[in-house]
Design a protein around this motif. Structure first.
Motif, PDB file in Angstrom:
ATOM      1  N   VAL A   1     -35.543  20.910  -0.354  1.00 26.80           N
ATOM      2  CA  VAL A   1     -35.707  21.317   1.009  1.00 26.80           C
ATOM      3  C   VAL A   1     -34.694  22.197   1.570  1.00 26.80           C
TER       4      VAL A   1
ATOM      5  N   LYS B   1     -36.194  22.417   7.691  1.00 23.95           N
ATOM      6  CA  LYS B   1     -37.265  21.560   8.097  1.00 23.95           C
ATOM      7  C   LYS B   1     -37.449  22.051   9.487  1.00 23.95           C
TER       8      LYS B   1
ATOM      9  N   TYR C   1     -39.173  20.857  13.178  1.00 23.46           N
ATOM     10  CA  TYR C   1     -39.910  19.776  13.834  1.00 23.46           C
ATOM     11  C   TYR C   1     -40.708  20.403  14.912  1.00 23.46           C
TER      12      TYR C   1
ATOM     13  N   ILE D   1     -44.054  18.241  11.103  1.00 25.95           N
ATOM     14  CA  ILE D   1     -42.901  18.792  10.462  1.00 25.95           C
ATOM     15  C   ILE D   1     -43.388  19.735   9.372  1.00 25.95           C
TER      16      ILE D   1
ATOM     17  N   TYR E   1     -42.013  21.821   6.119  1.00 27.60           N
ATOM     18  CA  TYR E   1     -40.910  22.181   5.182  1.00 27.60           C
ATOM     19  C   TYR E   1     -40.956  23.388   4.528  1.00 27.60           C
TER      20      TYR E   1
ATOM     21  N   ASN F   1     -38.948  11.633   2.505  1.00 26.57           N
ATOM     22  CA  ASN F   1     -38.333  12.161   3.768  1.00 26.57           C
ATOM     23  C   ASN F   1     -39.157  11.261   5.030  1.00 26.57           C
TER      24      ASN F   1
END
Ligand code: SAH
Ligand code: SF4
Length: 344
Positions: free
Chosen positions: A71, A74, A76, A83, A85, A149
């Motif tokens: 990852v 991220k 939000y 979310i 990614y 996650n």
């Protein structure tokens, strides 16, 4: 001893895991155990696989690996439970996936390629060109990584991220088989949607193979002149050829085909276009998914005629259902077609 140094176990199907065991002089049934660890428990640490003999674990740790896509970042959403990614592949390419939670649904929108060669004029992934196909492992790793996650169980998977899944047919179908295997992720075939821009030979293959995942076709236009402009492969595989192929397949109200229609201002969103679309799809049991266009860095704009378009479509429709796609994660550019990495 095997010479498969650094071969990723994720992406291997049951048969391949069984062969791996036999090749290294272990009984075949350990293949099923590995399969369950990888895809049901999604355990990526070989040492935690309690029912695997120590000797086999040693062989695996020396000769193979369990890769998990990294990852990178991220994003939000502040508007809803979405979310985005940004993942980095081993060759340092970036791909994106989106996780959207809405009540009991947790839908992942995943990528099948890095970039895309179809070059639709309205799509930001298309602007990247094609870099390469993702392998089955990289497709599954997006899902495992998000599963680790986020707590909410994954209920739906859509191949609507970066890339054209039918130009990476084998890897995508192999991933779907792992996702729907009862010993694997155990998702119902109805929970997986493959969206294609209309790669006709692969649609035919999909139908001939009687694949059971949901199929979505990005129609995006009500006639060929318009579609040629938006989706260049339409010149090779025009609307009528796609629809004739679709008609041969027994889609019914329990398993309808879906057509996606991205509404772009002044391009494909007039009432006449809606009428034309209704007559085009006459007699095909289907769902039409209206997608409000997500503005990217080009001249296209979101339609201002969404309501009228939908009302007209409903007025002239025969046996199809019209749905409108909610815009999730708008503030983080997490919507369909906005997935592309500036970092390339
Ligand atoms: N290549 C496949 C799947 C990925 S694109 C396909 O084209 O179907 C997934 C969906 O996003 C397609 O229906 C596509 O038409 C749509 N799309 C692409 N760019 C978009 C944008 N900027 N806004 C809204 N939808 C878009
Ligand atoms: Fe590729 Fe789909 Fe984008 Fe067209 S809309 S360029 S097929 S990802």
């Amino acid at each position: 001893m095997s010479s498969d140094t650094n071969i990723n176990l994720i992406g291997k199907n049951l048969q391949e895991l069984e062969e791996l065991c036999e090749k290294n002089n272990f009984p075949k049934f350990h293949g099923m155990q590995l399969f369950k660890w990888l895809y049901n428990k999604t355990n990526t640490s070989i040492k935690d696989m309690t029912n695997i003999p120590e000797k086999l674990k040693t062989v695996i740790s020396h000769n193979y690996n369990i890769n998990l896509i990294k990852v990178e970042q991220k994003f939000y959403s502040k508007e809803d439970d979405t979310i985005k990614y940004l993942f980095k592949t081993k060759d340092k390419r970036l791909i994106e996936s989106v996780s959207m939670i809405d009540d009991s649904r947790h839908t992942l929108c995943i990528s099948s390629q890095i970039g895309c060669s179809v070059d639709c004029s309205f799509c930001s992934t298309g602007k990247m060109g094609i870099i390469r196909n993702l392998d089955t492992g990289e497709i599954i790793e997006q899902i495992i990584s998000i599963k680790h996650n986020r707590k909410k169980p994954i209920t739906n998977i859509v191949f609507m991220g970066m890339g054209e899944p039918f130009l990476n047919y084998n890897n995508v179908i192999k991933a779907c088989e792992i996702l729907t295997s009862p010993a694997g992720f155990n998702l119902s075939t109805k929970r997986i949607t493959i969206s294609t821009s209309g790669i006709l030979p692969k649609i035919e293959r999909y139908i001939n193979e009687k694949q059971k995942y949901k199929l979505a076709i990005s129609l995006n236009a009500s006639n060929n002149t318009m579609r040629n402009q938006l989706i260049p492969i339409n010149k090779k595989w025009p609307i009528e050829d796609i629809l004739n192929t679709i008609k041969k397949y027994q889609f019914n109200k329990y398993k309808p085909i879906m057509f996606e229609y991205v509404l772009i201002n002044g391009i494909n969103d007039s009432s006449n276009n809606a009428k034309e679309l209704a007559s085009l799809l006459k007699g095909i049991p289907c769902k039409i998914n209206i997608i409000p266009y997500n503005t990217i860095n080009n001249d296209y704009k979101r339609s201002k005629n969404i309501e009228i378009f939908i009302n007209t479509l409903n007025k002239y429709k025969s046996n199809f259902r019209v749905l409108i796609r909610k815009n999730k994660g708008q503030d983080i550019n997490a919507a369909c077609g906005q997935l592309a990495t500036n970092n390339e």
